[in-house]
Design a protein around this motif. Structure first.
Motif, PDB file in Angstrom:
ATOM      1  N   ILE A 111      41.241  44.078  40.483  1.00 26.47           N
ATOM      2  CA  ILE A 111      40.611  44.026  41.511  1.00 26.47           C
ATOM      3  C   ILE A 111      40.027  42.429  41.302  1.00 26.47           C
ATOM      4  O   ILE A 111      39.665  41.692  42.383  1.00 26.47           O
ATOM      5  CB  ILE A 111      39.344  44.936  41.138  1.00 26.47           C
ATOM      6  N   ILE A 112      39.686  42.165  40.089  1.00 24.92           N
ATOM      7  CA  ILE A 112      39.148  40.523  40.038  1.00 24.92           C
ATOM      8  C   ILE A 112      40.420  39.776  40.416  1.00 24.92           C
ATOM      9  O   ILE A 112      39.988  38.656  41.312  1.00 24.92           O
ATOM     10  CB  ILE A 112      38.920  40.309  38.582  1.00 24.92           C
ATOM     11  N   LYS A 113      41.572  39.731  40.179  1.00 22.37           N
ATOM     12  CA  LYS A 113      42.625  39.148  40.705  1.00 22.37           C
ATOM     13  C   LYS A 113      42.830  39.086  42.319  1.00 22.37           C
ATOM     14  O   LYS A 113      42.963  38.083  42.717  1.00 22.37           O
ATOM     15  CB  LYS A 113      44.018  39.582  40.231  1.00 22.37           C
ATOM     16  N   ALA A 114      42.611  40.175  42.824  1.00 21.23           N
ATOM     17  CA  ALA A 114      42.656  40.405  44.285  1.00 21.23           C
ATOM     18  C   ALA A 114      41.791  39.396  44.879  1.00 21.23           C
ATOM     19  O   ALA A 114      41.934  38.779  45.887  1.00 21.23           O
ATOM     20  CB  ALA A 114      42.618  41.975  44.668  1.00 21.23           C
ATOM     21  N   GLU A 115      40.165  39.816  44.298  1.00 20.85           N
ATOM     22  CA  GLU A 115      38.974  38.923  44.782  1.00 20.85           C
ATOM     23  C   GLU A 115      39.435  37.328  44.704  1.00 20.85           C
ATOM     24  O   GLU A 115      38.965  36.669  45.407  1.00 20.85           O
ATOM     25  CB  GLU A 115      38.011  39.240  43.879  1.00 20.85           C
ATOM     26  N   GLN A 116      40.024  36.919  43.500  1.00 21.61           N
ATOM     27  CA  GLN A 116      40.269  35.586  43.142  1.00 21.61           C
ATOM     28  C   GLN A 116      41.277  34.968  44.096  1.00 21.61           C
ATOM     29  O   GLN A 116      41.073  33.727  44.630  1.00 21.61           O
ATOM     30  CB  GLN A 116      40.646  35.313  41.696  1.00 21.61           C
ATOM     31  N   ASP A 117      42.224  35.871  44.405  1.00 21.08           N
ATOM     32  CA  ASP A 117      43.520  35.298  45.137  1.00 21.08           C
ATOM     33  C   ASP A 117      43.398  35.563  46.751  1.00 21.08           C
ATOM     34  O   ASP A 117      44.337  35.023  47.510  1.00 21.08           O
ATOM     35  CB  ASP A 117      44.613  35.871  44.653  1.00 21.08           C
ATOM     36  N   GLY A 118      42.194  36.150  47.050  1.00 26.02           N
ATOM     37  CA  GLY A 118      42.149  36.726  48.408  1.00 26.02           C
ATOM     38  C   GLY A 118      43.147  37.674  48.997  1.00 26.02           C
ATOM     39  O   GLY A 118      43.567  37.404  50.231  1.00 26.02           O
ATOM     40  N   LEU A 119      43.755  38.348  48.029  1.00 19.19           N
ATOM     41  CA  LEU A 119      44.678  39.502  48.594  1.00 19.19           C
ATOM     42  C   LEU A 119      44.192  40.767  48.546  1.00 19.19           C
ATOM     43  O   LEU A 119      43.010  41.172  48.381  1.00 19.19           O
ATOM     44  CB  LEU A 119      45.952  39.649  47.204  1.00 19.19           C
ATOM     45  N   PRO A 120      44.785  41.724  49.375  1.00 20.48           N
ATOM     46  CA  PRO A 120      44.520  43.066  49.675  1.00 20.48           C
ATOM     47  C   PRO A 120      44.194  43.947  48.318  1.00 20.48           C
ATOM     48  O   PRO A 120      45.094  43.581  47.350  1.00 20.48           O
ATOM     49  CB  PRO A 120      45.456  43.580  50.485  1.00 20.48           C
ATOM     50  N   LEU A 121      42.916  44.332  48.091  1.00 17.06           N
ATOM     51  CA  LEU A 121      42.650  45.210  46.740  1.00 17.06           C
ATOM     52  C   LEU A 121      43.442  46.138  46.646  1.00 17.06           C
ATOM     53  O   LEU A 121      44.018  46.466  45.544  1.00 17.06           O
ATOM     54  CB  LEU A 121      41.157  45.796  47.068  1.00 17.06           C
ATOM     55  N   LYS A 127      50.251  47.211  42.840  1.00 13.73           N
ATOM     56  CA  LYS A 127      51.445  46.368  41.947  1.00 13.73           C
ATOM     57  C   LYS A 127      51.048  46.485  40.359  1.00 13.73           C
ATOM     58  O   LYS A 127      51.772  46.613  39.900  1.00 13.73           O
ATOM     59  CB  LYS A 127      51.300  44.961  42.513  1.00 13.73           C
ATOM     60  N   VAL A 128      49.708  46.145  40.211  1.00 13.42           N
ATOM     61  CA  VAL A 128      49.385  46.118  38.701  1.00 13.42           C
ATOM     62  C   VAL A 128      49.570  47.752  37.865  1.00 13.42           C
ATOM     63  O   VAL A 128      49.948  47.742  36.845  1.00 13.42           O
ATOM     64  CB  VAL A 128      48.146  45.713  38.606  1.00 13.42           C
ATOM     65  N   LEU A 129      48.987  48.542  38.861  1.00 14.51           N
ATOM     66  CA  LEU A 129      48.681  49.972  38.146  1.00 14.51           C
ATOM     67  C   LEU A 129      50.062  50.758  38.411  1.00 14.51           C
ATOM     68  O   LEU A 129      50.285  52.138  38.153  1.00 14.51           O
ATOM     69  CB  LEU A 129      47.663  50.626  38.509  1.00 14.51           C
ATOM     70  N   GLN A 130      50.800  50.311  39.240  1.00 16.78           N
ATOM     71  CA  GLN A 130      51.968  50.993  39.712  1.00 16.78           C
ATOM     72  C   GLN A 130      51.771  52.323  40.402  1.00 16.78           C
ATOM     73  O   GLN A 130      52.447  53.231  40.064  1.00 16.78           O
ATOM     74  CB  GLN A 130      53.005  51.058  38.668  1.00 16.78           C
ATOM     75  N   GLY A 131      50.857  52.476  41.160  1.00 21.06           N
ATOM     76  CA  GLY A 131      50.271  53.618  41.990  1.00 21.06           C
ATOM     77  C   GLY A 131      49.515  54.567  41.332  1.00 21.06           C
ATOM     78  O   GLY A 131      48.910  55.392  41.856  1.00 21.06           O
ATOM     79  N   GLN A 132      49.113  54.325  39.980  1.00 23.58           N
ATOM     80  CA  GLN A 132      48.439  55.031  39.117  1.00 23.58           C
ATOM     81  C   GLN A 132      46.871  54.881  39.568  1.00 23.58           C
ATOM     82  O   GLN A 132      46.385  53.607  39.694  1.00 23.58           O
ATOM     83  CB  GLN A 132      48.496  54.827  37.800  1.00 23.58           C
TER      84      GLN A 132
END
Length: 446
Positions: A111-121, A127-132
């Motif tokens: 979530i922090i990475k998405a906010e930092q890079d401006g990517l869809p949450l 991508k990180v949790l592999q759908g979990q």
């Protein structure tokens, strides 16, 4: 002059062979080498939990103060949100490299990475949790409404509500909690700064006092200590402290259900017993300890305030030169033992009361005095403060800050002859760090 009937003559006549002293130094050196240079197998248990606490509150404060004037953010020590997020991601990467990150930590990272890079949450989470899916929508909403949610959970639930009706109205509570946290950070910082500004009025007095102390000559029994005597007493007591601390850590690890009060009492014993050992090797009566060490003297409060103000200014310079990074710890030096009400009791008793008492007796009352008798004030202050800093296990800014603090305490002790005054300065200094730290990071928000 030590009279023939004085029992302390026997103490001063003790002969400590150089190989014995070298052996004690070698043992302590091995322990220090292990702490500074040996590769850690893993972070201590609870490191991720305390890192999540720090990251959450740092993110809230930085966002809450994003629109505040630059001078206020500087005063509070708050960085821009983009910097705080970058630091958070670095902390998560350290945990990941150590295999010390849980699915909850990975969710926070995403979530922090998405906010930092401006990517869809949701894309980053997938991508990180592999759908979990880690956080439940309803449960997390209730946690946020009950003052227990985090910055990233608020971001997550906020994004989920774009496609679903809100199950629990949490935004008002979360907003109030964030405002409360911001207010605490500002009040704590302003209070410490106010104390430092008051101390400015007494800086000349403190500096004059220290300058006069540079010319004092050691007298009496304390001035007759030989360097080998002081070194042996310090090394034996320090190695005893290491042994007590290791035993305490092992004991607490094997007793997970130990009541916090018992843990506090054990920690207090581990802190004070080595000091009592040192005093037992040097003195025969308590009243002699009080007189020789300068423990019965009046506290020079104005000198304490002046010295505190100087230390604040020095700390600002060190931060600007070296940065505020203190260690490789993702938790930023915080500890779960200081969480909650019992944690506050522990922080006050251990860090703000007993640690200053024990450390000043050991490092200034014994170690500095022993070097001063042989080498003079300045060399003794430098050497004893370097040892003092090395046994606190910081890097960069933290190491320099602790070293200069120890140097200041040594000069102040030489100037006043009052260990009580130096202990009070140490207590004030630690309290100005630990109490705001607890209020901002450990105190409940609800």
């Amino acid at each position: 002059m030590v009279h023939s009937q004085n029992p302390y003559r026997a103490i001063l006549r003790r002969d400590y062979p150089e190989p014995f002293i070298a052996l004690l130094v070698f043992v302590l050196g091995i322990w220090l080498w292990d702490h500074y240079f040996a590769k850690e197998t893993s972070y201590a248990p609870g490191t991720e939990a305390v890192a999540l606490i720090k990251i959450d509150r740092d993110l809230r404060i930085s966002e809450g103060m994003a629109e505040e004037p630059a001078w206020l953010k500087w005063l509070v020590g708050v960085e821009e949100p983009v910097t705080v997020r970058r630091n958070a991601l670095e902390a998560f990467e350290k945990l990941a490299l150590d295999n010390s990150i849980s699915p909850r930590g990975l969710e926070a990272f995403a979530i922090i990475k998405a906010e930092q890079d401006g990517l869809p949450l949701q894309e980053m989470l997938g991508k990180v949790l592999q759908g979990q899916m880690i956080s439940d929508f309803e449960e997390t909403s209730r946690q946020l409404a009950n003052h227990r949610g985090t910055w990233w959970e608020a971001k997550l639930i906020g994004s989920m509500e774009e496609n679903a009706l809100p199950g629990v109205h949490w935004r008002e509570v979360y907003g109030q909690d964030s405002i409360r946290l911001k207010t605490r950070a500002v009040v704590c910082a302003v209070s410490v700064w106010a104390l430092g500004l008051i101390g400015l009025a007494f800086v000349p007095r403190a500096l004059i006092r220290v300058a006069k102390g540079m010319r004092t000559e050691p007298k009496g029994y304390g001035g007759a200590w030989t360097l080998p005597l002081g070194l042996v007493v310090f090394l034996v007591a320090t190695l005893a402290w290491i042994g007590f601390t290791m035993t305490l850590d092992i004991g607490i690890a094997t007793l997970p259900g130990l009541h916090p009060l018992m843990g506090i009492l054990l920690d207090s014993a581990a802190r004070m017993l080595p000091t009592l050992i040192a005093l037992g090797l040097l003195f025969r009566r308590p009243e002699h300890v009080v007189r020789v060490m300068g423990l019965g003297t009046k506290v020079e409060l104005r000198v304490v305030l002046g010295a505190f103000s100087v230390l604040m200014m020095v700390d600002l310079v060190l931060r600007s030169l070296l940065g505020a990074g203190g260690s490789n710890d993702p938790g930023g030096g915080l500890s779960l033992t200081e969480a909650g009400t019992w944690g506050l009791v522990f922080a006050i008793l251990s860090a703000c009361l007993l640690a200053p008492l024990a450390e000043e007796v050991m490092y200034r009352g014994v170690l500095f005095r022993s070097f001063r008798n042989r080498l003079g004030v300045l060399p003794a202050a430098v050497i004893s403060s370097a040892i003092f800093a090395s046994l606190h296990f910081y890097d960069g800014y933290g190491l320099a800050s602790v070293g200069l603090f120890g140097f200041s305490c040594a000069l102040l002790y030489s100037a006043t002859g009052s260990l009580t005054t130096v202990i009070v300065l140490h207590m004030l200094y630690n309290t100005a760090i630990k109490l705001p730290e607890w209020i901002v990071y450990h105190a409940p928000l609800g």
